[in-house]
Design a protein around this motif. Structure first.
Motif: not given
Length: 462
Positions: A325-340, A364-371
């Motif tokens: 019943g848990r949901v699996l997410l597989v994704a790139n664990d990267v965040q982004m900030k934009e300035k100037d 496109r790095t830090r491939m991660t499995a989440y639950l």
């Protein structure tokens, strides 16, 4: 169940979504259309028609075929051998009932990806009988002999009956005179425990990209395929992100669509069924992942805006409901900030501290499995799979005894990389944030041409 109870459940689900996912904006796009108006007329000509007798009268409905490779007696210098390959990526994975692993991806001997017709590209089908320790390439989907056609975005998935199917996307430049210049064809394995299985004849699915994300299987055996019209990316007034609902015999029931969203790129949506019966999906957007919901089985959709947690910025992620019943997410664990006008890529460590990416400054790095424990509202559990270079395009399959198999690519045309990786884990591993199961592993090599005398070399321009 009474209509009144159904209405109450839908109302409650809507309230929950609005309250727990800030940024939710109700935008109903109540469109279901005749499937033929979107897919084209997929009725095949008679077997005697010239278009069905290659090489005579080639059209968009001339069937493609799979080419068997690396069989006993084959000449070793065939044109699809791995030591000629210098580009590959976008893998998919599936597993047979008997535990044989299958993987597919596309590649080229001469260049990187070239849309829209993907000339000189072919798709490889590889298999492993020893839980991913060794692999053998056994089939190729290569439409190059049909007017120089190219392959892109292959797919492996398991249907409600447990049959493994392969979808090949073929692209031929008919100079605008054939509605099936791009066409999706589906083959079904007849003996998935055999490395050189026989296949059914291909079935024409339609003229859209329908092979990036695995179909959603409903409890009644019907399926929903995710579609996208890549030719319309960047055209904000055009509907292009769609779903095809099919009955248990493959007959189209309806085609629905997401509302137009100019933030959407190659949407790569992959819905799940939540516990209340509603549908939830992420879709790829410019600054992360947006989400959408349906409360009528996928006929109409509400857009919810950007998901509060930022991940997989303008790249593919996948969602899958596990037997628990848990949901699996597989994704790139990267965040982004934009300035100037400058972008900074970072991640948040286990202590909540932001860590700027220094070596690989990419989303496109830090491939991660989440639950997720709550139907995709939050994803508090995660396991880092790979952060060695540019890592993208995951696909997952579920084996027996709780095994989760995930593939992804590394540096598609990068010297020494262009690798397809496989990781195996369980829910317990992801909950612990590290491998705790003795049979789990990370980053076994499915394919790396440079290990076989191939791959891109210094001075190669692709």
């Amino acid at each position: 169940m009474s209509n009144q109870v159904q209405l109450v459940r839908r109302a409650v689900a809507s309230v929950i979504a609005c309250s727990l996912l800030p940024g939710f904006t109700a935008a109903i796009h109540a469109q279901t259309v005749d499937p033929q108006s979107v897919l084209g007329d997929t009725t095949m000509p008679s077997p005697e028609d010239g278009s069905q007798r290659f090489p005579y009268g080639i059209t968009g409905k001339t069937p493609p075929s799979l080419i068997k490779i690396n069989f006993e007696g084959q000449k070793p210098y065939h044109k699809h051998r791995i030591n000629l390959r210098l580009f590959q990526g976008c893998p998919q994975v599936e597993i047979s009932e008997g535990g044989r692993l299958w993987a597919t991806w596309f590649g080229s001997n001469v260049q990187a990806e070239r849309a829209p017709f993907h000339n000189d590209q072919f798709s490889v089908i590889s298999t492993s009988a020893d839980d991913g320790r060794t692999w053998k390439e056994v089939f190729v989907f290569d439409p190059s002999e049909l007017l120089g056609g190219g392959a892109s975005d292959p797919m492996l998935w398991k249907d409600p009956r447990g049959n493994i199917r392969f979808i090949g996307l073929r692209n031929i430049d008919f100079k605008g005179r054939d509605e099936f210049a791009s066409s999706a064809w589906e083959f079904t394995m007849l003996d998935p425990e055999n490395e050189h299985t026989a296949w059914t004849a291909p079935r024409l699915l339609g003229n859209k990209n329908i092979s990036v994300m695995k179909p959603l299987i409903f409890p009644d055996g019907t399926i929903m395929r995710s579609m996208d019209d890549f030719k319309l990316v960047g055209k904000p007034d055009k509907v292009r992100i769609r779903f095809l609902k099919e009955d248990t015999n493959g007959k189209p029931i309806f085609v629905s669509a997401l509302p137009v969203d100019d933030d959407a790129v190659f949407a790569e949506q992959m819905p799940i069924i939540r516990k209340d019966g509603s549908l939830f999906t992420f879709y790829r957007a410019k600054k992360g992942q947006k989400f959408a919901e349906s409360f009528d089985g996928g006929k109409t959709w509400k857009l919810g805006g950007y998901y509060p947690m930022q991940f997989s910025i303008n790249t593919k992620c996948i969602l899958k409901t596990l037997p628990s019943g848990r949901v699996l997410l597989v994704a790139n664990d990267v965040q982004m900030k934009e300035k100037d006008g400058k972008r900074t890529f970072y991640y948040t460590d286990e202590n909540g501290k932001e860590r700027v990416l220094e070596k690989y400054k990419t989303a496109r790095t830090r491939m991660t499995a989440y639950l997720s424990d709550d139907d995709g509202k939050t994803f508090p559990h995660k396991l880092l799979l790979c952060d060695d270079g540019q890592i993208s395009y995951p696909s997952a399959a579920l084996g027996k005894n709780g095994a989760i198999y995930i593939v992804y690519d590394q540096g598609r045309g990068t010297i020494g990389q262009h690798t397809i990786f496989l990781s195996k884990m369980t829910e317990e591993d992801i909950l612990a944030g590290k491998l705790v199961n003795g049979v789990s592993f990370l980053n076994k090599i499915v394919s790396r041409p440079s290990d076989q005398g191939g791959g891109r070399r210094e001075g190669d321009t692709i």
